[in-house]
Write a protein that holds these residues in place. Structure first.
Motif, PDB file in Angstrom:
ATOM      1  N   ASP A 202       9.582   6.612  -3.294  1.00  0.00           N
ATOM      2  CA  ASP A 202       9.174   5.455  -3.229  1.00  0.00           C
ATOM      3  C   ASP A 202       8.741   4.886  -4.238  1.00  0.00           C
ATOM      4  OD1 ASP A 202       8.660   3.081  -1.478  1.00  0.00           O
ATOM      5  OD2 ASP A 202       7.419   4.166  -0.029  1.00  0.00           O
TER       6      ASP A 202
ATOM      7  N   THR B 129       9.273   1.753   3.059  1.00  0.00           N
ATOM      8  CA  THR B 129       8.182   2.847   3.295  1.00  0.00           C
ATOM      9  C   THR B 129       8.269   3.344   4.641  1.00  0.00           C
ATOM     10  OG1 THR B 129       6.932   2.067   1.519  1.00  0.00           O
ATOM     11  CG2 THR B 129       6.141   3.559   2.864  1.00  0.00           C
TER      12      THR B 129
ATOM     13  N   GLN C   6       4.719   6.021  -2.522  1.00  0.00           N
ATOM     14  CA  GLN C   6       4.235   4.727  -3.218  1.00  0.00           C
ATOM     15  C   GLN C   6       3.314   4.484  -4.028  1.00  0.00           C
ATOM     16  OE1 GLN C   6       5.300   1.213  -0.806  1.00  0.00           O
ATOM     17  NE2 GLN C   6       5.578  -0.205  -2.491  1.00  0.00           N
TER      18      GLN C   6
HETATM   19 MG    MG Z   1       6.798   0.131   0.537  1.00  0.00          MG
END
Ligand code: MG
Ligand code: ATP
Length: 276
Positions: A161, A47, A82
Motif C-alpha cells: 500500500d 486500502t 500504507q
Molecule cells: Mg489508502
C-alpha cells in the motif's frame, strides 16, 4: 493459485449516520505470478479493498477466497501497510521482523539469518539496523522495515500500500528492482499507488477505483492514454503520456498554446546571452 473476490462490499461505521461503502460490489481475481496496480483518488477504497484481499478484514458482504490451494488466504498474503509506523510495537527491528516468523512457527536458531536476509533485500543494512528501535527510524526506513517483515514471511502474494511514499529516487529505484525480483520468483504482486509511473514500470494490469467501484481494469498503457478518465479522477499519468495526451487534446488552431507547452520561454533568455 489465485485470490478471488466476489461481489465484495465493505461498509465502515455500519449503522451510524455516516455509514458509507468504501468498497462497493467488487468482483476480481488476481493470479499468482500476476502484477496488478490499484489506482484511484484519495478515499476511493484502495486500502479497504487491500485489507479484504489480504484476509485481514472481513467484507460486509460478498466473499474473498484463495482458490487453487488448500491453504488459508491470510497465510498466503503479506500486506505492507500504507502507514507502517502504526504496525510497529517491538523494541528492536530484529524482534519486529522476527515477530511474524515466530508466530508462523520458525525455528529460533534460523530466525537471525532469515531476518538479516530480509533486511538486506528491503535495503536496510542489518549491522546498522537490527538493534534500532523501529520507532526511531526515518519514515523511508520504516517503510523498508515493514517490507522486511513481509519478505521474511515468504508468502506467495505481496500486497503493497503506497510503498514509494517518502522514498528518494535511489530508494524508489531499489523498490522497482525488488518488486521485479518478487515477480521473477513467481509471486503475485498487488501495488496500490498514486505513482502511476511506478505502476507502469512493474505491473501489467491496472485497476482503477472510484467511489469503491472498479471503473477500469486494463493494461496500464491504455489507461495512461485515457485522458478523460485520468482527468475525471485527477490522476497524473507518467509525464510522457501526459504530454502526448495534452498535445492530442489541442486543436491545430491552438498552436500558440502548443508552443507555450513545448517551448518554455527560453528564447528571450538565450537572445540576452547572445548579446552579452
Ligand atoms: Mg489508502
Ligand atoms: N476505519 C474506518 N472507519 C470509517 N471510515 C473509514 C475507515 N477506513 C476508511 N474509511 C472510509 O472509507 C473510504 C475509503 O477509504 P480508503 O482508506 O479505503 O481509501 P484509499 O483509496 O485507500 O485512500 P488514500 O488514497 O487516501 O489512501 C473513505 O471514505 C474513508 O473515509
Amino acid at each position: 493459485m489465485r485470490i478471488v473476490a466476489r461481489d465484495v462490499s465493505v461498509l465502515h461505521d455500519r449503522g451510524f449516520p455516516d455509514e458509507r461503502a468504501a468498497v462497493n460490489g467488487i468482483t476480481l481475481s488476481i493470479d499468482r505470478g500476476e502484477s496488478v496496480a490499484i489506482a484511484g483518488p484519495t478515499g476511493s477504497g484502495k486500502t479497504s479493498l487491500l485489507e479484504v484481499l489480504a484476509g485481514l478484514a472481513k467484507p460486509t458482504s460478498g466473499t474473498v477466497a484463495l482458490e487453487g490451494s488448500d491453504g488459508e488466504l491470510r497465510s498466503a498474503v503479506g500486506l505492507v501497510y500504507q502507514f507502517p509506523e502504526l504496525q510497529f510495537f517491538e523494541e528492536s527491528v530484529l524482534d519486529e521482523v522476527a515477530f511474524g516468523l515466530r508466530h508462523q512457527g520458525a525455528a529460533e536458531d534460523e530466525i537471525p539469518g532469515i531476518v538479516g536476509r530480509a533486511l538486506e533485500r528491503a535495503g536496510l543494512n542489518p549491522d546498522l539496523f537490527l538493534e534500532r528501535s523501529p520507532l526511531s527510524l526515518s519514515s523511508g526506513e520504516q517503510r523498508r522495515a515493514a517490507l522486511a517483515c513481509m519478505i521474511a514471511l515468504d508468502r506467495p502474494f505481496l500486497l503493497l500500500d503506497e510503498p514509494s511514499a517518502g522514498l528518494d529516487p535511489a530508494m524508489r529505484e531499489r523498490l522497482v528492482e525488488f518488486m521485479l525480483s518478487m515477480l521473477e520468483e513467481g509471486r503475485g504482486l498487488v501495488l496500490v499507488t498514486h505513482d502511476l509511473e511506478l505502476a507502469g514500470l512493474v505491473t501489467g494490469r491496472m485497476i482503477v477505483l472510484s467511489e469503491g467501484r472498479i471503473v477500469a481494469d486494463a493494461v496500464p498503457d491504455s489507461i495512461f492514454r485515457d485522458a478523460a478518465l485520468l482527468e475525471r479522477l485527477s490522476l497524473d499519468p507518467p509525464p510522457k503520456y501526459w504530454l502526448v495526451n495534452r498535445v492530442k487534446s489541442l486543436a491545430a488552431s491552438k498552436v500558440p498554446e502548443l508552443e507555450r507547452l513545448l517551448l518554455p520561454s527560453v528564447g528571450p533568455h538565450l537572445a540576452d546571452v547572445g548579446r552579452r
